[in-house]
Design an enzyme around this catalytic site. Sequence first.
Site, PDB file in Angstrom:
ATOM      1  N   CYS A 152      88.645 -62.991  17.604  1.00 60.22           N
ATOM      2  CA  CYS A 152      87.629 -62.424  16.616  1.00 60.22           C
ATOM      3  C   CYS A 152      86.494 -61.763  17.696  1.00 60.22           C
ATOM      4  O   CYS A 152      87.042 -60.694  18.058  1.00 60.22           O
ATOM      5  CB  CYS A 152      87.167 -63.826  16.070  1.00 60.22           C
ATOM      6  N   ARG A 176      85.823 -68.796  16.650  1.00 53.89           N
ATOM      7  CA  ARG A 176      86.567 -68.355  14.978  1.00 53.89           C
ATOM      8  C   ARG A 176      88.264 -68.664  15.316  1.00 53.89           C
ATOM      9  O   ARG A 176      88.823 -68.823  14.639  1.00 53.89           O
ATOM     10  CB  ARG A 176      85.871 -66.902  14.577  1.00 53.89           C
TER      11      ARG A 176
END
Lengths: 321, 281
Positions: free
Chosen positions: B238, B243
């Site tokens: 990410c 994430r």
Amino acid sequence: MNHSTRVYESVFEMLPGEENPTPLVRINRLNPEPAFTLYAKLEWMNPFGSVKDRAAWAMLRDLEARGEIGGLRGIVEPTSGNTGISLAAMARARGYHIRAVVPNRVPREKKILLKIAGAELDVVSDELCPAPGLGDGSINLAKTHARAQAAKYAMPNQYENEKNVEAHFRTTGPEIWRQTEGRITHLFVSLGTCGTVTGTSRFLRQKNPAIKVIAVQPSEGHDVPGLRNVAQLASCKLFDPTLIDEILEIDFRLAYTRALELCQNEGLLAGPSCGLILEGALRIVQRDKNGLGVMIFPDNVFKYATNMAKHLPGLSSGLEP
Amino acid sequence: MATYAHPEVLVETDWVLANLGKPGIKLVEIDVDTKAYDAGHIPGAVGFNWQTQLQDPVRRDIISQDAFEQLVGGAGISPSDTVILYGDNNNWFAAYGFWLFKIYGHKDVRLMNGGRVKWLNEKDKPLTTEVPKVTPVPYKVTEVHLELRAMLPQVFEAQKGGWNLVDVRSPDEFTGKVIAPPGMTETAQRGGHIPGAKSVPWSTAVNPDGTFKSADELRRIYLQEKGVDPTRPTIAYCRIGERSSHTWFVLKYLLGIENVKNYDGSWTEYGNLVGAPIEKG
């Protein structure tokens, strides 16, 4: 209390209602359709400065009536600014402490005003990569305070509180009905908590089911403080789509250009949310040609000077010697 | 209906409530918003700060083995304890913490499904501001699993083919329209994605209540629609690696893909490299 002499024993007597409505002012130079009369309802004429006085007062009185606040117990509320400013000024004037939880994108002027009005301030980071249903960070943090320190905080929660709707059903709707002598054909509103649109429409539709309710919302990824677009409405329990005929999605930058036009052509020192509503209203005015429209203008421009300068680059030049 | 490949790494909020305070079960909250823990947390949970406690304070790296032992032992957690991690933003940094616990070989670590927001929205779940009194215990790491981490050479290797590269950022970050979400201090010199990467935003994996989607739905999304080949080695990335920890967890533990690495250098490393190939759009 006497609304004609305007002498009041307390600031709370100035709060609006059918006998003391906020003004309706006709749009003249910016409305191209002579057969469509367009009025702006100037909610910034409320004593604490915005449309949010109505919901804030109703929610505060409800907490008092139910014995939810007092002693050590004050208020915590998620806000994009105006509800917090109204609630803070009201709460402090009645002796309660208040904590306001705001998203970082809220204009700096509002953050400072919240502190001036007496709120303790929590600023939370903006959503960086939102997921559906995740909820707004400020709502979640305020809920956390209220749950973890229930002895210290009651949370009115404007996003879910029926008193928010009721305030508009009891005041905004009847004011407009009386001010237009029942001739209103179109209501133009923006969507935030949806208390304004739900309460006002519910009243006006009872009086005349043919009244068209048009909501405007800024485009996704917008920067219009206080407003939400449909993707963000999941957290608004007060949103009732059956009371809205049309939702117009409008490029949020037009909120700023139209607000500037209101300031420079109508003498209305209106904020960006008013600009967005005007843009939506003008589209309908040009389509429907006939009618009497009322736009609920939530706030004036003073708290948004920084945002106006950010989105209207011409405003930032020539400010230094 | 299929089940998750490793259902033992997930616990539900009701399970956590039923097991509050039981010996051998340790709760750790890790949030993006580092103020959230202080505002209120699950009774008995300790809070780890991702900015100051899960990263090396000097060089850009995960914390060292020594620092991990100090942190975890200092929180009163023994190697034999069951560690339950949870946090805000659908467990982004809780998943990052999970990845770190797995790198340093902790046997029994689990995520609370739905994270902080699910707990908060359930009326029967208590929150407190009281910080638990913990007695530090010795903690010794006995195995290290660096194979769970992708470093830059593997990212270049993956571009030659035979790997899955999964970009979990928002579509605008993937296409290069924006370099990072607005207001982020960690950013890059260039926008776009690693050549050959598939865009599968992290939020694809979650339900509106914050919980993970069912095994069938996840299989359909990742394997069928997005074409992730479960027989190939896989890298998730990410912007700074949190994430992608979430998606790493989904791919490895819920879908059971054997070889999945989290590239914690992510776009803030790759997007800053001089001369590295980038795709846009």
